[in-house]
Design a protein around this motif. Structure first.
Motif, PDB file in Angstrom:
ATOM      1  N   LEU A 108       6.219   2.163 -14.435  1.00 29.93           N
ATOM      2  CA  LEU A 108       5.982   3.435 -15.119  1.00 29.93           C
ATOM      3  C   LEU A 108       6.721   4.574 -14.425  1.00 29.93           C
ATOM      4  O   LEU A 108       7.304   5.450 -15.087  1.00 29.93           O
ATOM      5  N   ARG A 109       6.686   4.574 -13.095  1.00 32.37           N
ATOM      6  CA  ARG A 109       7.383   5.638 -12.353  1.00 32.37           C
ATOM      7  C   ARG A 109       8.879   5.582 -12.632  1.00 32.37           C
ATOM      8  O   ARG A 109       9.527   6.608 -12.843  1.00 32.37           O
ATOM      9  N   TRP A 110       9.445   4.382 -12.648  1.00 32.14           N
ATOM     10  CA  TRP A 110      10.875   4.232 -12.937  1.00 32.14           C
ATOM     11  C   TRP A 110      11.198   4.723 -14.344  1.00 32.14           C
ATOM     12  O   TRP A 110      12.174   5.450 -14.549  1.00 32.14           O
ATOM     13  N   ARG A 111      10.366   4.335 -15.327  1.00 30.67           N
ATOM     14  CA  ARG A 111      10.618   4.727 -16.716  1.00 30.67           C
ATOM     15  C   ARG A 111      10.584   6.242 -16.883  1.00 30.67           C
ATOM     16  O   ARG A 111      11.425   6.819 -17.577  1.00 30.67           O
ATOM     17  N   MET A 112       9.604   6.896 -16.238  1.00 33.15           N
ATOM     18  CA  MET A 112       9.364   8.316 -16.493  1.00 33.15           C
ATOM     19  C   MET A 112      10.069   9.250 -15.525  1.00 33.15           C
ATOM     20  O   MET A 112      10.429  10.367 -15.900  1.00 33.15           O
ATOM     21  N   LYS A 113      10.264   8.807 -14.281  1.00 32.82           N
ATOM     22  CA  LYS A 113      10.783   9.713 -13.258  1.00 32.82           C
ATOM     23  C   LYS A 113      12.227   9.426 -12.857  1.00 32.82           C
ATOM     24  O   LYS A 113      12.893  10.308 -12.312  1.00 32.82           O
ATOM     25  N   GLU A 114      12.704   8.221 -13.095  1.00 31.25           N
ATOM     26  CA  GLU A 114      14.060   7.872 -12.675  1.00 31.25           C
ATOM     27  C   GLU A 114      14.992   7.670 -13.868  1.00 31.25           C
ATOM     28  O   GLU A 114      15.949   8.421 -14.050  1.00 31.25           O
ATOM     29  N   MET A 115      14.713   6.670 -14.684  1.00 31.98           N
ATOM     30  CA  MET A 115      15.598   6.366 -15.807  1.00 31.98           C
ATOM     31  C   MET A 115      15.326   7.247 -17.023  1.00 31.98           C
ATOM     32  O   MET A 115      16.199   7.424 -17.869  1.00 31.98           O
ATOM     33  N   ASN A 116      14.119   7.828 -17.097  1.00 33.68           N
ATOM     34  CA  ASN A 116      13.738   8.650 -18.260  1.00 33.68           C
ATOM     35  C   ASN A 116      14.011   7.885 -19.558  1.00 33.68           C
ATOM     36  O   ASN A 116      14.679   8.387 -20.476  1.00 33.68           O
ATOM     37  N   VAL A 117      13.471   6.682 -19.618  1.00 31.53           N
ATOM     38  CA  VAL A 117      13.783   5.764 -20.709  1.00 31.53           C
ATOM     39  C   VAL A 117      13.439   6.353 -22.068  1.00 31.53           C
ATOM     40  O   VAL A 117      14.282   6.400 -22.977  1.00 31.53           O
ATOM     41  N   ASP A 118      12.206   6.808 -22.221  1.00 26.54           N
ATOM     42  CA  ASP A 118      11.754   7.256 -23.538  1.00 26.54           C
ATOM     43  C   ASP A 118      12.107   8.711 -23.822  1.00 26.54           C
ATOM     44  O   ASP A 118      12.427   9.056 -24.965  1.00 26.54           O
ATOM     45  N   SER A 119      12.079   9.549 -22.800  1.00 30.00           N
ATOM     46  CA  SER A 119      12.304  10.979 -23.023  1.00 30.00           C
ATOM     47  C   SER A 119      13.778  11.344 -23.122  1.00 30.00           C
ATOM     48  O   SER A 119      14.124  12.371 -23.727  1.00 30.00           O
ATOM     49  N   GLN A 120      14.668  10.521 -22.549  1.00 31.26           N
ATOM     50  CA  GLN A 120      16.090  10.857 -22.549  1.00 31.26           C
ATOM     51  C   GLN A 120      16.951   9.742 -23.149  1.00 31.26           C
ATOM     52  O   GLN A 120      17.614   9.942 -24.165  1.00 31.26           O
ATOM     53  N   ILE A 165       0.843  -1.200   0.000  1.00 30.25           N
ATOM     54  CA  ILE A 165       0.000   0.000   0.000  1.00 30.25           C
ATOM     55  C   ILE A 165       0.876   1.248   0.000  1.00 30.25           C
ATOM     56  O   ILE A 165       0.612   2.218  -0.721  1.00 30.25           O
ATOM     57  N   ARG A 166       1.943   1.218   0.795  1.00 34.32           N
ATOM     58  CA  ARG A 166       2.860   2.365   0.832  1.00 34.32           C
ATOM     59  C   ARG A 166       3.516   2.574  -0.531  1.00 34.32           C
ATOM     60  O   ARG A 166       3.671   3.708  -0.993  1.00 34.32           O
ATOM     61  N   ALA A 167       3.898   1.470  -1.178  1.00 34.27           N
ATOM     62  CA  ALA A 167       4.513   1.567  -2.503  1.00 34.27           C
ATOM     63  C   ALA A 167       3.529   2.144  -3.514  1.00 34.27           C
ATOM     64  O   ALA A 167       3.890   2.978  -4.351  1.00 34.27           O
ATOM     65  N   ALA A 168       2.268   1.715  -3.420  1.00 34.98           N
ATOM     66  CA  ALA A 168       1.243   2.228  -4.330  1.00 34.98           C
ATOM     67  C   ALA A 168       1.021   3.716  -4.105  1.00 34.98           C
ATOM     68  O   ALA A 168       0.907   4.494  -5.058  1.00 34.98           O
ATOM     69  N   ARG A 169       0.973   4.125  -2.840  1.00 37.08           N
ATOM     70  CA  ARG A 169       0.758   5.541  -2.525  1.00 37.08           C
ATOM     71  C   ARG A 169       1.897   6.396  -3.085  1.00 37.08           C
ATOM     72  O   ARG A 169       1.669   7.484  -3.623  1.00 37.08           O
ATOM     73  N   LYS A 170       3.119   5.900  -2.972  1.00 33.40           N
ATOM     74  CA  LYS A 170       4.277   6.632  -3.493  1.00 33.40           C
ATOM     75  C   LYS A 170       4.173   6.810  -5.005  1.00 33.40           C
ATOM     76  O   LYS A 170       4.441   7.895  -5.536  1.00 33.40           O
ATOM     77  N   CYS A 171       3.775   5.756  -5.693  1.00 33.02           N
ATOM     78  CA  CYS A 171       3.644   5.831  -7.150  1.00 33.02           C
ATOM     79  C   CYS A 171       2.519   6.769  -7.559  1.00 33.02           C
ATOM     80  O   CYS A 171       2.668   7.589  -8.471  1.00 33.02           O
ATOM     81  N   LEU A 172       1.370   6.649  -6.879  1.00 27.59           N
ATOM     82  CA  LEU A 172       0.221   7.479  -7.225  1.00 27.59           C
ATOM     83  C   LEU A 172       0.516   8.954  -7.011  1.00 27.59           C
ATOM     84  O   LEU A 172       0.009   9.817  -7.736  1.00 27.59           O
ATOM     85  N   ALA A 173       1.357   9.247  -6.016  1.00 28.20           N
ATOM     86  CA  ALA A 173       1.681  10.640  -5.724  1.00 28.20           C
ATOM     87  C   ALA A 173       2.565  11.264  -6.792  1.00 28.20           C
ATOM     88  O   ALA A 173       2.605  12.489  -6.938  1.00 28.20           O
ATOM     89  N   SER A 174       3.280  10.440  -7.550  1.00 27.53           N
ATOM     90  CA  SER A 174       4.240  10.980  -8.520  1.00 27.53           C
ATOM     91  C   SER A 174       3.793  10.825  -9.970  1.00 27.53           C
ATOM     92  O   SER A 174       4.485  11.287 -10.880  1.00 27.53           O
ATOM     93  N   LEU A 175       2.645  10.185 -10.199  1.00 22.34           N
ATOM     94  CA  LEU A 175       2.163   9.977 -11.562  1.00 22.34           C
ATOM     95  C   LEU A 175       0.797  10.627 -11.748  1.00 22.34           C
ATOM     96  O   LEU A 175      -0.104  10.435 -10.933  1.00 22.34           O
TER      97      LEU A 175
END
Length: 482
Positions: A158-170, A104-114
């Motif tokens: 999705l959070r890792w792709r977009m907020k950490e590794m920036n896979v598609d954008s960078q 639940i904590r992991a889900a809350r963290k993801c929901l807060a950033s996406l």
């Protein structure tokens, strides 16, 4: 390909229960993504307290129905309903489903950033040429069909792709040419070292993709003896690993959905061991790219590796461990790969040798055609809206036991999935920098894959001229002339 030759749990061979779990996962995504309600798919949500008249139910027989549903999306995005309230409802639903407190904590963290849009379009962006259902089924199979756990794992990815590794954008957008340009920066030593370290791994062939196994899965070889801990930062190493993961994904074509990895342990010593890299690879196969691995072969491992394996094995999901095999000889490898497709370095009959083709300064010139790129991106967004609308109807019809409605929605879902696939390969040259697989002719124009190209293609990618591109954007249709 008939359902008898497709493994259970994959697109085209889902049991009733598995399809129901897939619909449940889509329902969670639609709920968070503010797509049309699956319970009342035709009632727009107003930002005022005034009751809105109920619109007539749109028919899936007409493409205009998707335009209507897209308009409903806009109404919901403009609603005064705050994201935290949505999060609370979702978390309550996950908690009621028996999800552990840590999850639940992991889900809350993801929901807060996406944001909702990041989730909706992030799935299609991450899936690339792959059908969205196939992409979601990866998470469901790995989670053993636990919808809540699959949803949280998907959000983490999705959070890792977009907020950490920036896979598609960078990472993919800049690619190998960017690393070369960084390495040539005389006044920025740190950037130059990072660019050089990234390229060095490609130039030496620490990891490469070549050919297929007996099941036509792309084969990725990692020559472990070439890895030197400290020769590159952890960030650069993780970027290189992700770059290879994404390269393999581009080569996977239906009905295959996985790849084969060979860790060539010949000449391995403790000096090559780096546990942080191993842990990142495990996270990739378990969280960021679940169900991408078909089989992993640990080839010619020395005795010293046995004690290391005992430690590593404890970190890996038991189902993933079942896909890992130790091989000692070319005969062992031949159980998985035809001898004529095993490179001579590993004892096979394929005399191919790895050679890195350097980036051409002009190979990404087409990416500067922003007008065409934006037209194709807008088209992709419109197709995505149509797909999500059809998915909402598919779920609603299934719950209502409306077989005709299910059939109609399924037809339009299949139609939009094919549109997404063709759109991706038209868009690809404008959003993804070319890599060695493009330069050597393995990835060809339009998404054609040739694992054993006879000659190199011209480096220059021709700009596709798009005339009269029909662009469905939210609730209106535009004809864009380029």
């Amino acid at each position: 390909m008939d359902s008898h030759s497709i493994p259970p749990g994959f697109v085209g061979n889902l049991s009733w229960e598995q399809e129901d779990r897939l619909q449940q996962l889509w329902a969670l995504i639609l709920q968070f993504g503010e797509a049309p309600s699956i319970l009342d798919p035709i009632s727009p949500v107003s930002s005022s307290t005034e009751t809105q008249p109920k619109a007539p139910s749109p028919s899936l027989r007409s493409r205009n129905s998707f335009l209507y549903r897209t308009e409903s999306n806009i109404s919901r995005r403009n609603s005064t309903l705050a994201y935290p309230a949505q999060h609370a409802r979702l978390l309550d639903s996950l908690r009621a489903g028996g999800m552990a407190t840590s999850e639940i904590r992991a889900a809350r963290k993801c929901l807060a950033s996406l944001t909702p849009d990041e989730v909706r379009f992030g799935i299609v962006t991450a899936a690339k040429q792959e059908p969205p259902d196939a992409y979601l089924l990866r998470f469901l199979r790995f989670a053993k069909w636990d919808v809540n756990k699959a949803f949280v794992r998907l959000l983490n990815s999705l959070r890792w792709r977009m907020k950490e590794m920036n896979v598609d954008s960078q990472l993919l957008a800049k690619g190998e040419l960017h690393a070369l340009q960084l390495s040539q920066r005389a006044l920025d030593r740190e950037a130059a070292e990072e660019g050089e370290a990234f390229l060095d791994q490609l130039r030496m062939g620490k990891s490469y993709v070549h050919g297929v196994d007996k099941m036509n899965r792309p084969v990725c070889v990692i020559r472990v003896r070439l890895h030197q801990p400290g020769a590159q930062s952890e960030t650069v190493l993780n970027q290189f690993i992700t770059h290879m993961m994404e390269s393999v994904r581009l080569l996977i074509t239906p009905p295959q959905e996985t790849g084969t990895v060979i860790f060539d342990m010949t000449g391995f010593s403790l000096a090559n061991m780096e546990y942080a890299a191993v842990k990142f690879i495990i996270r990739c196969f378990e969280t960021y790219y679940p169900e991408l691995l078909g089989v992993m072969l640990l080839h010619n491992a020395p005795k010293i590796f046995s004690s290391i394996w005992k430690v590593i094995k404890g970190w890996i999901d038991p189902d993933l461990v079942k896909k890992i095999h130790f091989t000692r000889s070319v005969d062992d490898l031949e159980q998985f790969i035809a001898r004529e497709h095993i490179v001579s370095e590993l004892g096979g009959n394929d005399d191919w040798e790895y050679e890195y083709t350097e980036p051409d300064p002009d190979e990404n010139e087409v990416m500067e055609d922003y007008m065409t790129r934006n037209v194709l991106l807008a088209e992709r967004q419109g197709i995505t809206d149509e797909f999500l609308a059809a998915t909402s109807q598919w779920i609603a019809a299934s719950r209502a036991k409306d077989s005709l409605g299910v059939s109609e929605a399924s037809y339009y879902r299949a139609e939009t999935v094919e549109q997404l696939r063709t759109n991706y390969w038209r868009l690809d040259p404008y959003i993804r920098a070319r890599n060695c697989l493009d330069r050597t002719g393995i990835i060809q124009e339009g998404g054609k894959i040739d694992f054993y190209p006879n000659s190199k293609p011209p480096v220059q990618i021709q700009t596709a001229k798009i005339l009269q591109v029909e662009h469905v954007e939210r609730a209106r249709v535009k004809i864009v002339n380029v």
